[in-house]
Design an enzyme around this catalytic site. Structure first.
Site, PDB file in Angstrom:
ATOM      1  CB  THR A   1     -24.606  14.485 -24.563  1.00 42.31           C
ATOM      2  OG1 THR A   1     -25.323  15.597 -24.024  1.00 42.31           O
ATOM      3  CG2 THR A   1     -23.326  14.282 -23.773  1.00 42.31           C
TER       4      THR A   1
ATOM      5  CG  HIS B   1     -30.060  22.242 -22.335  1.00 42.50           C
ATOM      6  ND1 HIS B   1     -31.390  21.909 -22.315  1.00 42.50           N
ATOM      7  CD2 HIS B   1     -29.379  21.054 -22.445  1.00 42.50           C
ATOM      8  CE1 HIS B   1     -31.524  20.597 -22.388  1.00 42.50           C
ATOM      9  NE2 HIS B   1     -30.310  20.058 -22.478  1.00 42.50           N
TER      10      HIS B   1
ATOM     11  CG  ASN C   1     -33.551  17.382 -21.813  1.00 42.75           C
ATOM     12  OD1 ASN C   1     -33.464  18.286 -22.628  1.00 42.75           O
ATOM     13  ND2 ASN C   1     -34.173  16.245 -22.079  1.00 42.75           N
TER      14      ASN C   1
ATOM     15  CE1 TYR D   1     -28.145  17.319 -17.641  1.00 41.52           C
ATOM     16  CE2 TYR D   1     -29.426  17.913 -19.581  1.00 41.52           C
ATOM     17  CZ  TYR D   1     -28.660  17.003 -18.870  1.00 41.52           C
ATOM     18  OH  TYR D   1     -28.413  15.754 -19.393  1.00 41.52           O
TER      19      TYR D   1
ATOM     20  CG  ASN E   1     -30.931  14.419 -15.779  1.00 43.20           C
ATOM     21  OD1 ASN E   1     -30.353  13.369 -15.502  1.00 43.20           O
ATOM     22  ND2 ASN E   1     -30.567  15.189 -16.793  1.00 43.20           N
TER      23      ASN E   1
END
Length: 327
Positions: A30, A179, A182, A184, A239
């Site tokens: 990112t 994705h 992580n 998300y 996260n």
């Protein structure tokens, strides 16, 4: 001195028929350089400079306005975004590189200040993620309570991902990566702490895996299995993804099912798994379950990458087993 049977990091490789210059994969990172979520000329230079990698995987790119979460991250859901990304894929291809676009919907890891008007923070369940997120206007802000995804939201999100994959191919990309790591949206469906649904997308390992599997099937139908990869991060707590008892079962099931779908590659963030008692065993199990290319991400340099390639050849677990390291 290498023998003929020893693999080289710099040998050409084939990814489902896609010819790559070498076994080096540039990891998705990112960068927050997309003004108005549209790729810029600075991003063209950035990716073109790295075209000597065998494969580039882009920064997380949102399939929809609802999928945006961080400040200044790009999307692939508008004509201007497609046009911007097309310049990037062209620049990489002109230098002999190959590039996949990572499609990332942040789910509950976002803030309305980083979204367009009328966008929504959505998640499998209305459970707030611990932690804060940067906004350009208000600075650091706590994550808001996400809205429970309705059946319509889920169907729309799968359609958004599918159209985004088609848009990426239209923009000249060689493929896309979903994705699923992580913390998300996709992983939020996998983890029972963030997915407390009582319908057929919640509860059991099979049910919690269903969103990723159905999403993968939809994208395959749209652009072809040879253009699809999936990223996972077993045991990662990033996260606000606490551990749960069925982690091993979850990724055992996913790797077997994704293998049946015959996708181009499985991209594993391995660091967290290696810190767990059964983590290395799980990584071995995933390698045995999945017969196509595996990309491993986790603090590699040239020496460690070549050692890993040689080890995997000796084990004969797959024809091509690539180690990813950060430039």
């Amino acid at each position: 001195m290498k023998t003929q049977t020893q693999p080289s990091l710099f040998e050409q490789k084939s990814l489902k028929g896609l010819k790559l210059q070498n076994s080096i994969v540039m990891a998705p990172m990112t960068r927050s350089r997309a003004i108005g979520s549209i790729p810029t000329d600075l991003m063209i230079s950035y990716y073109a400079q790295r075209a000597s990698a065998g494969l580039i995987i882009t920064e997380g790119t949102s399939p929809s306005a609802n999928g945006l979460g961080y400040a200044r991250t790009p999307g692939i859901f508008s004509e201007k975004q497609i046009e911007g990304w097309a310049k990037i894929s062209t620049a990489v291809h002109e230098k002999g590189g190959k590039i996949f676009m990572q499609l990332m919907h942040v789910g509950r890891i976002g803030h309305t200040e980083n979204q367009f008007p009328d966008s929504k923070i959505l998640a499998p369940s209305p459970i707030v993620a611990d932690g804060d997120i940067w906004t350009d206007k208000l600075g650091m802000q706590p994550h808001p309570t996400p809205l429970l995804m309705t059946w319509e939201d889920i169907d729309t999100t799968i359609q958004d991902f599918t159209q985004a994959a088609k848009n990426a191919v239209e923009a000249g990309f060689d493929g896309i990566e979903l994705h699923g790591a992580n913390g998300y949206l996709i992983e939020q469906f996998l983890n029972p702490h963030s997915n407390q649904r009582t319908d057929h997308l919640g509860g059991s390992v099979i049910n919690r895996s269903r969103f990723l599997i159905e999403l993968t099937r939809s994208v395959i139908r749209a652009i072809g299995k040879e253009k699809v990869g999936v990223r996972i991060s077993p045991y990662s707590t990033f996260n606000d993804m606490p551990h749960y008892p069925e982690i091993f079962e979850t990724y055992d099931h996913l790797s077997k099912t994704l293998n049946k779908l015959d996708i181009a590659y499985l991209h594993i963030v391995e660091g967290a798994a290696l810190k767990q008692a059964e983590g290395e065993f799980l990584l071995d199990q995933i390698r045995n379950n999945f017969s196509n290319t595996i990309i491993i991400n986790g603090d590699y340099n040239k020496e460690r990458a070549e050692e890993a390639l040689e080890l995997e050849v000796r084990k004969r677990r797959s024809d091509f087993f690539w180690k990813t390291f950060y430039f």
